[in-house]
Write a protein that holds these residues in place. Structure first.
Motif, mmCIF file in Angstrom:
data_model
loop_
_atom_site.group_PDB
_atom_site.id
_atom_site.type_symbol
_atom_site.label_atom_id
_atom_site.label_comp_id
_atom_site.label_asym_id
_atom_site.label_seq_id
_atom_site.Cartn_x
_atom_site.Cartn_y
_atom_site.Cartn_z
ATOM 1 N N THR A 6 -69.645 16.536 59.574
ATOM 2 C CA THR A 6 -70.583 16.249 58.510
ATOM 3 C C THR A 6 -70.114 16.791 57.186
ATOM 4 O O THR A 6 -69.471 17.806 57.123
ATOM 5 N N VAL A 7 -70.449 16.106 56.076
ATOM 6 C CA VAL A 7 -70.045 16.534 54.743
ATOM 7 C C VAL A 7 -71.205 16.346 53.796
ATOM 8 O O VAL A 7 -71.973 15.416 53.949
ATOM 9 N N PRO A 165 -68.892 15.040 54.808
ATOM 10 C CA PRO A 165 -68.692 16.186 55.705
ATOM 11 C C PRO A 165 -67.508 16.006 56.647
ATOM 12 O O PRO A 165 -66.857 16.979 57.022
ATOM 13 N N GLY A 169 -64.908 18.770 56.231
ATOM 14 C CA GLY A 169 -64.770 19.612 57.416
ATOM 15 C C GLY A 169 -63.346 19.660 57.924
ATOM 16 O O GLY A 169 -62.846 20.724 58.321
ATOM 17 N N CYS A 184 -66.858 26.984 60.093
ATOM 18 C CA CYS A 184 -67.553 26.189 59.075
ATOM 19 C C CYS A 184 -67.031 24.756 59.069
ATOM 20 O O CYS A 184 -67.805 23.795 59.030
ATOM 21 N N LEU A 188 -69.133 21.257 60.028
ATOM 22 C CA LEU A 188 -69.264 20.107 59.137
ATOM 23 C C LEU A 188 -68.822 18.825 59.830
ATOM 24 O O LEU A 188 -69.458 17.772 59.705
#
Length: 532
Positions: A6-7, A165, A169, A184, A188
């Protein structure tokens, strides 16, 4: 098996620059997208269409065939069904998201040891497992958020936003110099994958012509298989180069860029366009990917469903408690629960050890055998799903998985020649993966949006995939502990038993959706008999 990335976009200007509204451009020009203009239906002579669609009436004779027309047998040989071709480029672009999903499944398969050594947590199995599985937490959140995003923004814009993301990511993970940074980045990635695994089957089911919806829907599974295979091939140098994992993660950002650009030229779902009042744009999309003859009936069906049930934009999560939405949500959640507890992730994890027993010590090579088998099964599914139907394929798939598991149990639990035992273990593993890929994998993701109503499709899919991610996590968490306590035989026997239960559930609770439009299915589910 699913994965998530995900962003996040910051600021309204960034969103505007990334997302170009295709329907707005279409409303001005009334032209098809580049894909549609190139792949639209090929022109046919009127007499050929009439011949192919002629029905014999007992009271009338068939009109004589024009003198220049070849024989019926020759015409059948010359006739090629290319009705799927106009939608193929659009769903192929969407399936790039599943390629990313598969890539991120395989990208941590080998390099996790090198990553742990370089970032300072080598030997800590808990932290290594956390790096691999943190994306599941992101995927769970992404799947829940996908429904409201899809309802408000539509498929194309959501696809483009979610690439943020995914790209970010991958880049954060590739440049990580600490445990926190790679966690992290993986989280993402999980967010993006969670949204995309919900979005892709919905987009394909709403864009593909009814006749080819099943075959085109298997592109989800095919894309995932290709992503896994590509990541495994790209990971071969990692055995010699301890820093190669950074290159692999940098490469993971490239499909995200291709997806964002490709969706700029793909069509929006005509059903979503109708829901937001852009009827003219919806007609242009239908004309160019389904054919001119489908425009009137399709729009009429869309409007009938919206008149009966309202717009998806006004739906709420509480509506999943009402019939028939509650029944479909129950089926969707149960299918994913059974899929995961039938053991696909456990078998894939343990397959490398199975191959080691017969002398295949390379984990990448063993995984490649598994990936090719998975891909072959997905190709068979693409051929069979619109011929045999979803229900038959789902039941047959789970029965095949059960037989494969019991064959493996027999090979490890009974006194057999060592070579024979190892051969049966390999055969059982590959049969299981092939059986999964031919039905339980692709059909589960396809049949849920087909059964869902236009009003709650996004939320039902989001709920179903959230169940998937929770079960995925639980299987990954407890699988090795169960094997250590009870042995491979009893655990695999449990997987086989769940597969039998899944076959029975599919027979009792699913309905056949082959050859029926989404609107036909929805209207039939709203009848007094509901899902019976």
């Amino acid at each position: 098996m699913w994965v998530t990335n995900t962003v996040l976009l910051h600021g309204p200007d960034a969103l505007t620059r990334l997302s170009f509204s295709y329907p707005t451009q279409l409303a001005r020009s009334r032209k098809a997208s580049t894909f549609s203009r190139f792949f639209r239906y090929p022109p046919r002579k009127k007499w050929l269409t009439a011949l192919q669609t002629k029905k014999i009436d007992e009271d009338h004779e068939i009109s004589p065939v024009p003198p220049a027309l070849p024989s019926d047998e020759k015409m059948e040989k010359l006739s090629v069904d290319v009705g799927w071709l106009s939608a193929f480029p659009h769903v192929s672009v969407a399936s790039m998201a599943n390629f990313l999903f598969g890539y991120h499944i395989g990208v941590m398969n080998g390099p996790i040891v090198s990553i742990a050594r370089e970032l300072g947590f080598e030997g800590n199995s808990i932290l290594e497992g956390l790096v691999v599985s943190i994306f599941i937490a992101g995927a769970f959140i992404g799947s829940i958020a996908s429904g409201p995003l899809l309802d408000k923004l539509g498929c194309r814009r959501t696809f483009q936003i979610v690439t943020i993301p995914l790209i970010l990511g991958a880049l954060v993970s590739a440049q990580a110099h600490s445990l926190d940074e790679i966690l992290c980045g993986r989280f993402l990635v999980g967010l993006g994958i969670g949204v995309n695994t919900v979005l892709v089957p919905i987009y394909i089911s709403e864009v593909a012509p009814t006749k080819y919806r099943g075959s085109l829907g298997t592109l989800c599974q095919i894309g995932t298989c290709l992503g896994i295979i590509f990541s495994l091939l790209l990971g071969i140098p990692a055995e010699a180069d301890p820093h190669w994992w950074r290159t692999m993660l940098y490469v993971a950002s490239m499909p995200g860029f291709l997806l964002a650009v490709g969706m700029q030229f793909a069509v929006e779902s005509p059903r979503w366009l109708c829901k937001v009042g852009r009827l003219g744009d919806a007609k242009v999309v239908i004309r160019n990917i389904w054919g001119e003859s489908e425009v009137g009936k399709a729009v009429e069906d869309f409007q009938l469903v919206m008149k009966n049930n309202g717009s998806d934009l006004d739906s709420s999560w509480l509506e999943l408690l009402d019939k028939p939405h509650s029944q479909v949500a129950f089926i969707g959640g149960s299918l994913f629960l059974l899929q995961q507890f039938a053991g696909i992730n456990g078998v894939l994890y343990f397959s490398s050890l199975t191959f080691q027993n017969v002398g295949i010590t390379s984990g990448a090579l063993a995984s490649l055998y598994v990936g090719v088998t998975n891909f072959a099964g997905a190709l068979c599914a693409s051929y069979l799903i619109d011929k045999q139907g979803r229900k038959k394929l789902l039941i047959g798939s789970y029965l095949g998985m059960a037989v494969s598991m019991f064959l493996t149990v027999y090979s490890v639990g009974f006194p057999l020649d060592e070579d024979l035992s190892q051969s049966l273990s390999i055969l059982g593993t590959l049969m299981y993966i092939f059986s999964f890929a031919i039905g339980a994998g692709p059909v589960t993701g396809l049949i849920i949006p087909e059964l869902s109503s236009n009003r709650t499709r996004g939320k039902i899919m989001g709920f179903s995939f959230s169940v998937h991610w929770v079960c995925n996590f639980l299987v990954g968490l407890f699988f090795l502990d169960l094997v250590e306590k009870f042995g491979v035989g009893p655990v695999y026997a449990g997987f086989g038993s769940v597969s039998l239960l899944a076959a029975a559930f599919s027979h009792l609770f699913t309905v056949e959706t082959k050859g029926r439009s989404l609107e036909e299915i929805e209207l039939s589910l709203n009848s007094p008999d509901d899902l019976s």
